[in-house]
Design a protein around this motif. Structure first.
Motif, PDB file in Angstrom:
ATOM      1  N   ARG A 218       0.831  -1.210   0.000  1.00 15.58           N
ATOM      2  CA  ARG A 218       0.000   0.000   0.000  1.00 15.58           C
ATOM      3  C   ARG A 218       0.857   1.249   0.000  1.00 15.58           C
ATOM      4  O   ARG A 218       0.548   2.232  -0.683  1.00 15.58           O
ATOM      5  N   ILE A 222       0.886   4.144  -2.981  1.00 17.50           N
ATOM      6  CA  ILE A 222       0.482   5.514  -2.650  1.00 17.50           C
ATOM      7  C   ILE A 222       1.562   6.524  -3.031  1.00 17.50           C
ATOM      8  O   ILE A 222       1.286   7.728  -3.196  1.00 17.50           O
ATOM      9  N   ALA A 288      -6.553   4.340  -2.673  1.00 13.52           N
ATOM     10  CA  ALA A 288      -6.725   4.608  -1.243  1.00 13.52           C
ATOM     11  C   ALA A 288      -8.200   4.680  -0.872  1.00 13.52           C
ATOM     12  O   ALA A 288      -8.612   4.185   0.188  1.00 13.52           O
TER      13      ALA A 288
END
Length: 415
Positions: A218, A222, A288
């Motif tokens: 993640r 991002i 997200a």
């Protein structure tokens, strides 16, 4: 009511509402003494846009005219409120109501008018920051304000719908508008759909219980969101350069030979490149957003589907996708509206190029970047304003229709 029609505040004085009556009287006197002449001059300028070249400045008169319209709107609103208030008070008195004392009036005023007093500064700010420029742009679209009709040397004239007619009939304007508008639609739909699809796919992948190192993955996904967009766009612009870009020199030419692809000199390849750049810029936010929604879906739904023998696709179609769309539909609609007017990526990547023969816009220009060029490169302000109106109507209509079909504007009890 008749007294308030004759002069604001007289009806309130007759109804023994002295404080409110004197307030209306002072406001109307101040308007007559200080603003009446200025508003009259502004309305004259709005009607004529000046009569003497070199002396009258048409755009300045247009600004004063818009301000005068706003002033007239406020004055009429207060005047109508004064008349309606006097009528309502008179009806109450006829039904046996007695005027309140000063303290009680102030307490009632505080209880009912306090929220309006607190929001009034914001309303005034919105009028001069949003409504005033909007009215000015709308009116500008009905003039011939361009490089050859620029004050103070020349006067600007009202031309009605001539600019809109030229967009539909004059060949160069017609061809350019159809081409740019069509590409804007394709750009909005394809680029936004790709970034949403990629974000959803990666969110589903990372949310799978079989995936290890979720936090690390993640964080990596991002990272493109953390880098300033203009830096990323400029880097990609250099990477896609036809002559020395890394895409051609280090990837395409060693693998396939030849001179590489004309990423910045051919409209088709430039559009493909700019869609890929926007997909890279936009998917982290969608990822997200979807990640948070997926983690909020109860596992009981999936367990019940497993008991009923549901496949992975059926669970995605009937459980995951409805939950995700219900929570994110308004934001996804805003993504389409944002990309419709996404000026940054178009201008920073290649300034809307490459040039197209027979058109006054580049191959990757969308409506907003074309308006920018018309305004600052060719000084065709009136045509830019006309195109802006079309853009605003299109985006507003699309957003309003989509929002009405979702639950974003419904009250809690109506859902």
């Amino acid at each position: 009511m008749i007294l308030s029609i004759l002069f604001a505040g007289l009806g309130q004085l007759y109804n023994r509402r002295f404080m409110k009556g004197f307030t209306f009287i002072i406001v109307e006197l101040a308007f007559i003494v200080t603003l009446l002449e200025s508003i009259n001059y502004g309305l004259w300028g709005l009607r004529t846009l000046g009569t003497i070249p070199g002396v009258d400045h048409s755009i300045r008169l247009l600004v004063f005219g818009v301000l005068s319209l706003i002033g007239v709107f406020f004055a009429l609103s207060l005047y109508i409120y004064n008349v309606v208030d006097a009528r309502n008070q008179a009806r109450k008195i006829q039904n046996g109501w007695k005027p309140m004392g000063f303290r009680e009036s102030m307490r009632t005023f505080y209880d009912h008018a306090f929220p309006y007093l607190m929001t009034f500064p914001g309303l005034v700010l919105m009028i001069f920051v949003v409504i005033f420029p909007l009215l000015f742009s709308v009116l500008l679209a009905f003039t011939n304000y361009n490089l050859y009709n620029s004050p103070p040397r020349n006067l600007v004239d009202w031309v009605g719908f001539e600019n809109f007619v030229n967009l539909a009939t004059v060949p160069i304007w017609q061809d350019t508008f159809v081409s740019v508008f069509s590409w804007t639609i394709v750009w909005t739909v394809v680029a936004t759909t790709l970034q949403i699809g990629l974000g959803l796919f990666l969110a589903l992948l990372v949310n799978d219980p079989r995936i290890k190192f979720k936090k690390l993955i993640r964080t990596i996904l991002i990272l493109p969101w953390a880098v300033p967009a203009f830096v990323t766009i400029l880097i990609f612009s250099a990477m896609f350069n036809d002559d020395f870009g890394a895409i051609n020199k280090d990837i395409i030419m060693p693998l396939f030979g030849g001179d590489g692809l004309p990423w910045l000199s051919d409209p088709f390849y430039a559009r493909v490149a700019i869609i890929m750049v926007q997909t890279w810029l936009g998917f982290p936010f969608i990822f997200a957003l979807f990640t948070g929604v997926l983690q909020s879906i109860s596992k009981d739904w999936y367990e019940a589907a497993d008991v009923d023998g549901g496949s992975r696709f059926q669970k995605f179609r009937h459980i995951t996708l409805p939950h995700v769309m219900f929570a994110t539909a308004p934001l996804l609609i805003m993504q389409y509206a944002q990309n419709f007017n996404n000026f940054n990526v178009i201008y920073l990547f290649n300034e809307g190029g490459p040039p197209v023969r027979g058109q006054n816009a580049g191959g990757t220009d969308i409506l907003i970047s074309w308006v920018y060029k018309l305004t600052f490169d060719t000084n065709n302000y009136s045509m830019a304003a006309a195109i802006s109106i079309i853009m605003g109507l299109f985006v507003s209509g699309f957003a309003f229709y989509q929002f009405r079909r979702t639950r974003s504007f419904k009250e809690e009890g109506e859902i």
